[in-house]
Write a protein that holds these residues in place. Sequence first.
Motif, PDB file in Angstrom:
ATOM      1  N   SER A   1      42.845  51.044  84.093  1.00  0.00           N
ATOM      2  CA  SER A   1      42.474  49.762  84.693  1.00  0.00           C
ATOM      3  C   SER A   1      43.662  48.802  84.601  1.00  0.00           C
ATOM      4  O   SER A   1      44.603  49.029  83.854  1.00  0.00           O
TER       5      SER A   1
ATOM      6  N   ASN B   1      38.515  53.515  80.224  1.00  0.00           N
ATOM      7  CA  ASN B   1      39.242  53.099  81.433  1.00  0.00           C
ATOM      8  C   ASN B   1      40.710  52.807  81.136  1.00  0.00           C
ATOM      9  O   ASN B   1      41.158  51.676  81.210  1.00  0.00           O
ATOM     10  N   THR B   2      41.446  53.858  80.841  1.00  0.00           N
ATOM     11  CA  THR B   2      42.851  53.656  80.520  1.00  0.00           C
ATOM     12  C   THR B   2      43.698  53.409  81.751  1.00  0.00           C
ATOM     13  O   THR B   2      44.896  53.195  81.632  1.00  0.00           O
TER      14      THR B   2
ATOM     15  N   CYS C   1      37.988  54.995  74.301  1.00  0.00           N
ATOM     16  CA  CYS C   1      38.329  54.208  75.474  1.00  0.00           C
ATOM     17  C   CYS C   1      38.141  55.042  76.728  1.00  0.00           C
ATOM     18  O   CYS C   1      38.503  56.205  76.784  1.00  0.00           O
TER      19      CYS C   1
ATOM     20  N   CYS D   1      46.166  51.227  71.451  1.00  0.00           N
ATOM     21  CA  CYS D   1      45.986  49.896  71.988  1.00  0.00           C
ATOM     22  C   CYS D   1      45.329  49.053  70.916  1.00  0.00           C
ATOM     23  O   CYS D   1      44.864  49.555  69.896  1.00  0.00           O
TER      24      CYS D   1
ATOM     25  N   HIS E   1      36.304  44.061  76.767  1.00  0.00           N
ATOM     26  CA  HIS E   1      37.412  43.862  77.697  1.00  0.00           C
ATOM     27  C   HIS E   1      37.192  42.628  78.559  1.00  0.00           C
ATOM     28  O   HIS E   1      38.126  41.866  78.821  1.00  0.00           O
TER      29      HIS E   1
ATOM     30  N   LEU F   1      47.179  44.998  78.416  1.00  0.00           N
ATOM     31  CA  LEU F   1      47.044  44.958  76.960  1.00  0.00           C
ATOM     32  C   LEU F   1      47.908  45.973  76.236  1.00  0.00           C
ATOM     33  O   LEU F   1      48.387  45.726  75.147  1.00  0.00           O
ATOM     34  N   ALA F   2      48.073  47.120  76.867  1.00  0.00           N
ATOM     35  CA  ALA F   2      48.679  48.201  76.105  1.00  0.00           C
ATOM     36  C   ALA F   2      49.989  48.702  76.678  1.00  0.00           C
ATOM     37  O   ALA F   2      50.606  49.586  76.123  1.00  0.00           O
TER      38      ALA F   2
ATOM     39  N   HIS G   1      44.030  47.433  81.114  1.00  0.00           N
ATOM     40  CA  HIS G   1      44.729  48.279  80.159  1.00  0.00           C
ATOM     41  C   HIS G   1      46.225  48.072  80.252  1.00  0.00           C
ATOM     42  O   HIS G   1      46.908  47.922  79.246  1.00  0.00           O
TER      43      HIS G   1
ATOM     44  N   PHE H   1      34.727  54.781  68.734  1.00  0.00           N
ATOM     45  CA  PHE H   1      35.039  54.119  69.988  1.00  0.00           C
ATOM     46  C   PHE H   1      35.990  54.989  70.797  1.00  0.00           C
ATOM     47  O   PHE H   1      37.039  55.391  70.291  1.00  0.00           O
TER      48      PHE H   1
HETATM   49  S1  SF4 Z   1      43.493  48.173  76.368  1.00  0.00           S
HETATM   50 FE1  SF4 Z   1      42.900  49.742  74.835  1.00  0.00          FE
HETATM   51  S2  SF4 Z   1      40.663  49.848  74.943  1.00  0.00           S
HETATM   52 FE2  SF4 Z   1      41.387  48.749  76.788  1.00  0.00          FE
HETATM   53  S3  SF4 Z   1      41.620  50.333  78.372  1.00  0.00           S
HETATM   54 FE3  SF4 Z   1      43.611  50.171  77.366  1.00  0.00          FE
HETATM   55  S4  SF4 Z   1      43.555  51.700  75.706  1.00  0.00           S
HETATM   56 FE4  SF4 Z   1      41.444  51.381  76.357  1.00  0.00          FE
END
Ligand code: SF4
Lengths: 163, 163
Positions: B97, B94-95, B92, B123, A12, B103-104, B100, B90
């Motif tokens: 943050s 810290n969903t 995850c 994600c 990250h 990105l998602a 996150h 894997f």
């Molecule tokens: S971007 Fe993906 S890996 Fe990163 S915190 Fe969010 S769900 Fe988790």
Amino acid sequence: MQFSKSTDYALHALIHLGHAERCSNVGIKELSGSLGVSESYLSKIMSKLRQDGIVRAVPGVNGGYELARAADRITFLDVIQVMEGRQKLFECSNTNSRQHRLLAEEGTARRERDKERTGKNECLVEKVMEGAEQHLHQYLRERTIQSVLDEAFKRCSHEANKK
Amino acid sequence: MQFSKSTDYALHALIHLGHAERCSNVGIKELSGSLGVSESYLSKIMSKLRQDGIVRAVPGVNGGYELARAADRITFLDVIQVMEGRQKLFECSNTNSRQHRLLAEEGTARRERDKERTGKNECLVEKVMEGAEQHLHQYLRERTIQSVLDEAFKRCSHEANKK
DNA sequence: ATAACGTGGACCTACGGTGTCCATAATAAA
DNA sequence: TTTATTATGGACACCGTAGGTCCACGTTAT
Ligand code: SF4
Ligand code: SF4
């Protein structure tokens, strides 16, 4: 059999750095805030990444981190190997068991010849496991920080398109 | 990121069982002697294998273990999943943050639509990791206890041939 | 009945992942 | 030059779990 949280954080952090490549470097405070990880711990991780040449760090005021090379040259495998170490997926422990002698040493003389000829004298279990490892590594070598960034961008523009 | 010793032991034990399929069952003493692992510990492992239907056990005098199904239907993946658990490669953490959300979750509305349409809203990082896991699993699914036995036999006969 | 054999729970130990804190060094700005 | 900022590395604490032992119990053949 799981990747550690450190690997998670490292990935990250690198994504963040890749995303913010415009400005030269990013401080630990910004990273910490973005990832939701304590500065103390995150700095350990960044330090490790630096020692392995994934990122560069500049101390002092306005210091911070930046990618040491282009995002498309930093693979998932790189990051994982830095954080998890380079230990093999499978490490045989009991090479002096009766079992071992049966599986890997029938006709010691032959083994010796093999060793000379092919250079490798792995046992059959290890062979399977190393194959698995190779496959995994190959896959992870093909994914880079950039590829994640790209896909995120694609999503984004796709979104903008729809409006 | 390594397989545990238990997995190692389990594989070897199963290979032993597969090798000695002629006689109905094998006692813990024989296994322990063959692998060089304490009876106490090995019995734990065998017990686990039994609970997951990999082997059968018969108590009482002349009891022991035997494979619950043909050796070519016991894959490496089976064994590994029993011993290591079925946790994802894997997970995850810290969903929630800021990272996150970037990105998602760009355009939460869109995500929701995606969810409904495709049923999965992974994600990007997870997507890579799950891909890796799938590859690994596929490889391990193709290797069975029998395949190791076969190759060992091939080596052996090849050896006999040369004499 | 008894000896052989697997089962499952309690328990122990060592190590590594996770995380904090602090003293130190390096650097830019004042 | 001084000061504020920032990264570095070592020491240390916590805790879960892999690895392993022991034992009381249930089951079965002889
Ligand atoms: S971007 Fe993906 S890996 Fe990163 S915190 Fe969010 S769900 Fe988790
Ligand atoms: S047979 Fe292979 S895995 Fe087993 S003890 Fe020998 S080297 Fe190790």
